[in-house]
Motif scaffolding. Structure first.
Motif, PDB file in Angstrom:
ATOM      1  N   GLY A 316       2.892 -43.873   8.435  1.00 42.68           N
ATOM      2  CA  GLY A 316       2.594 -44.417   9.753  1.00 42.68           C
ATOM      3  C   GLY A 316       3.035 -43.531  10.889  1.00 42.68           C
ATOM      4  O   GLY A 316       2.996 -43.945  12.054  1.00 42.68           O
ATOM      5  N   SER A 317       3.449 -42.300  10.583  1.00 41.88           N
ATOM      6  CA  SER A 317       3.909 -41.400  11.645  1.00 41.88           C
ATOM      7  C   SER A 317       2.748 -40.663  12.296  1.00 41.88           C
ATOM      8  O   SER A 317       2.821 -40.277  13.468  1.00 41.88           O
ATOM      9  N   ALA A 318       1.665 -40.439  11.550  1.00 44.94           N
ATOM     10  CA  ALA A 318       0.495 -39.746  12.102  1.00 44.94           C
ATOM     11  C   ALA A 318      -0.331 -40.726  12.931  1.00 44.94           C
ATOM     12  O   ALA A 318      -0.518 -41.877  12.527  1.00 44.94           O
ATOM     13  N   PRO A 319      -0.830 -40.315  14.077  1.00 46.07           N
ATOM     14  CA  PRO A 319      -1.643 -41.218  14.908  1.00 46.07           C
ATOM     15  C   PRO A 319      -2.994 -41.473  14.264  1.00 46.07           C
ATOM     16  O   PRO A 319      -3.421 -40.761  13.352  1.00 46.07           O
ATOM     17  N   ILE A 320      -3.675 -42.489  14.750  1.00 48.66           N
ATOM     18  CA  ILE A 320      -5.013 -42.820  14.265  1.00 48.66           C
ATOM     19  C   ILE A 320      -5.971 -42.796  15.443  1.00 48.66           C
ATOM     20  O   ILE A 320      -5.606 -43.175  16.560  1.00 48.66           O
ATOM     21  N   THR A 321      -7.176 -42.314  15.201  1.00 48.34           N
ATOM     22  CA  THR A 321      -8.182 -42.171  16.261  1.00 48.34           C
ATOM     23  C   THR A 321      -9.268 -43.230  16.087  1.00 48.34           C
ATOM     24  O   THR A 321      -9.798 -43.412  14.982  1.00 48.34           O
ATOM     25  N   ARG A 322      -9.574 -43.909  17.179  1.00 47.52           N
ATOM     26  CA  ARG A 322     -10.686 -44.860  17.203  1.00 47.52           C
ATOM     27  C   ARG A 322     -11.696 -44.349  18.226  1.00 47.52           C
ATOM     28  O   ARG A 322     -11.384 -44.262  19.417  1.00 47.52           O
ATOM     29  N   ALA A 323     -12.895 -44.010  17.752  1.00 44.07           N
ATOM     30  CA  ALA A 323     -13.908 -43.429  18.628  1.00 44.07           C
ATOM     31  C   ALA A 323     -15.221 -44.170  18.464  1.00 44.07           C
ATOM     32  O   ALA A 323     -15.628 -44.516  17.347  1.00 44.07           O
TER      33      ALA A 323
END
Length: 414
Positions: A316-323
């Motif tokens: 859960g340390s890496a960000p997630i992208t919502r596009a």
């Protein structure tokens, strides 16, 4: 290896429904087994009847990754897939829109998940028994610490209602109300009236029972002075009733403290014997307990994560992208291993004082506008990637190689 038979198991407390399908989706067998050794043997015999062997095991999908049933299934090289119940519910809608549900039907859905989308799911990691034992102990110790803190909070809330002298006596000390001295004194004097009647000899005796060896006379004098202070009081009957409540909570807190300490000793013993312990402990900010929690969540199966990005996403340390269209949002992950991210924040915070490079990295992120939690998460993201590399290559942490983005970083932190 071509898989032609797939198994799905709908898990329940007293029984389990089993379904086997072939590669075309035809139901080969279904059965309900009991949750005991006889039921497990029946399941293994059923799998063997349909071609299960050590060289060509039948993959199994189930909605849990723990328990005796899973332990029986994981014998040998059989891949076991723990499918999230929410994911299974979405697959159920693919086969029926009537929202009907049954245990045998859910077992069939799980079998079909493997038939159609086995490549999209990951089997349970092939961690060693040693790593799995550490996971049991580390999680139990973490739960014990959380339980201890809950009881401390309950004691504190109760003391605010009728016994403020106890708060003044112990909250300023390290570990506060969880201190053995605090628990011993409050057990001897659960009400302000009883505390005021304690003699210096009784206070010294309570401190000795708690294990204090130095400064006993001075501490007894300090406590006696606090307990004789001017404080507001509840009526006598209410004060006595609250005293009984406090005594009960102190008994629970004593047990929680003992459990947390004994589990911590067991964690240290097992963790130091693991081959990965030396590498994990070489990282700044990771001690025995925190290192054991990290190992418990990532395991020692080197093939579990294909690269560091997979581990970062799991943590859960890496960000997630919502596009979508012209809109693009980058934010934190909500689906993650909560125990690992909790350990990660503690790790990043401790690394600030243990590693000049980590401190410089954190300060740079804060200067760029990150909040404290964002900067910590970014630091954890970087360090867990470094941990992945070190575990894969068998190297110890090296400060100079870990933070080489700029030679000025270390100078800023110095």
């Amino acid at each position: 290896m071509d898989v032609t038979v797939f198994c799905g198991i709908d898990w329940a407390e007293s029984h389990h429904d089993v379904a086997l399908v072939d590669e075309s989706g035809s139901l080969l067998a279904k059965r309900r087994i009991s949750d005991d050794a006889a039921g497990y043997r029946l399941l293994l015999d059923l799998l063997a009847e349909h071609g299960d062997s050590p060289d060509e095991p039948i993959p199994v999908a189930i909605e849990t990754g723990r328990g005796l049933l899973v332990a029986a299934l994981r014998t040998g090289k059989r891949p076991v897939y723990a499918v999230n119940p929410l994911a299974a519910a979405r697959y159920r809608d693919r086969h029926s829109v009537s929202r009907k549900k049954s245990d045998p039907g859910d077992a069939l859905v799980l079998a079909n998940i493997l038939r159609t989308d086995m490549h999209a799911h990951r089997p349970l990691p092939a961690d060693s028994d040693q790593a799995r034992a550490i996971a049991v102990l580390a999680r139990a110790q973490q739960d014990a610490v959380w339980n201890r803190q809950q009881l401390v909070n309950q004691v504190r809330s109760l003391l605010r209602e009728y016994y403020p002298a106890a708060l003044d006596a112990f909250l300023g000390k390290q570990y506060g109300l969880a201190r053995a001295e605090a628990r011993a004194v409050l057990a001897a004097a659960p009400t302000p009236a009883k505390a005021a009647r304690l003699s210096l000899a009784q206070l010294r005796s309570a401190l000795k029972r708690a294990g204090r060896q130095r400064g006993i006379d001075a501490e007894a004098e300090r406590l006696r002075e606090v307990f004789h202070g001017d404080y507001a009081r509840q009526p006598a009957a209410i004060e006595d009733a609250m005293g009984y409540q406090l005594a009960a909570l102190i008994g629970q807190l004593d047990a929680a403290c003992v459990a947390a300490n004994e589990l911590a000793e067991a964690v240290e013993t097992h963790f130091r014997q693991h081959p990965d312990a030396e590498i994990i402990l070489s990282f700044p900010g990771l001690g025995v307990q925190l290192g054991a929690r990290v190992l418990a969540e990532i395991g020692d199966d080197r093939t579990r994560f294909t690269d560091a990005r997979g581990l970062k996403a799991y943590a859960g340390s890496a960000p997630i992208t919502r596009a979508s269209g012209k809109k693009r949002y980058v934010g934190r992950r909500f689906i993650k291993n909560n125990r690992l991210i909790t350990a990660g924040f503690l790790w990043a915070f401790a690394a600030l004082t243990a590693s000049p490079g980590a401190n410089a990295h954190y300060r740079r992120r804060r200067d760029q506008g990150d909040w404290h939690a964002q900067a910590q998460r970014h630091l954890f993201n970087r360090m867990i990637g470094q941990l992945y590399h070190c575990l894969q290559t068998g190297q110890l942490f090296d400060e100079q190689h870990a933070f080489t983005s700029s030679s000025a970083d270390l100078a800023v932190a110095a």
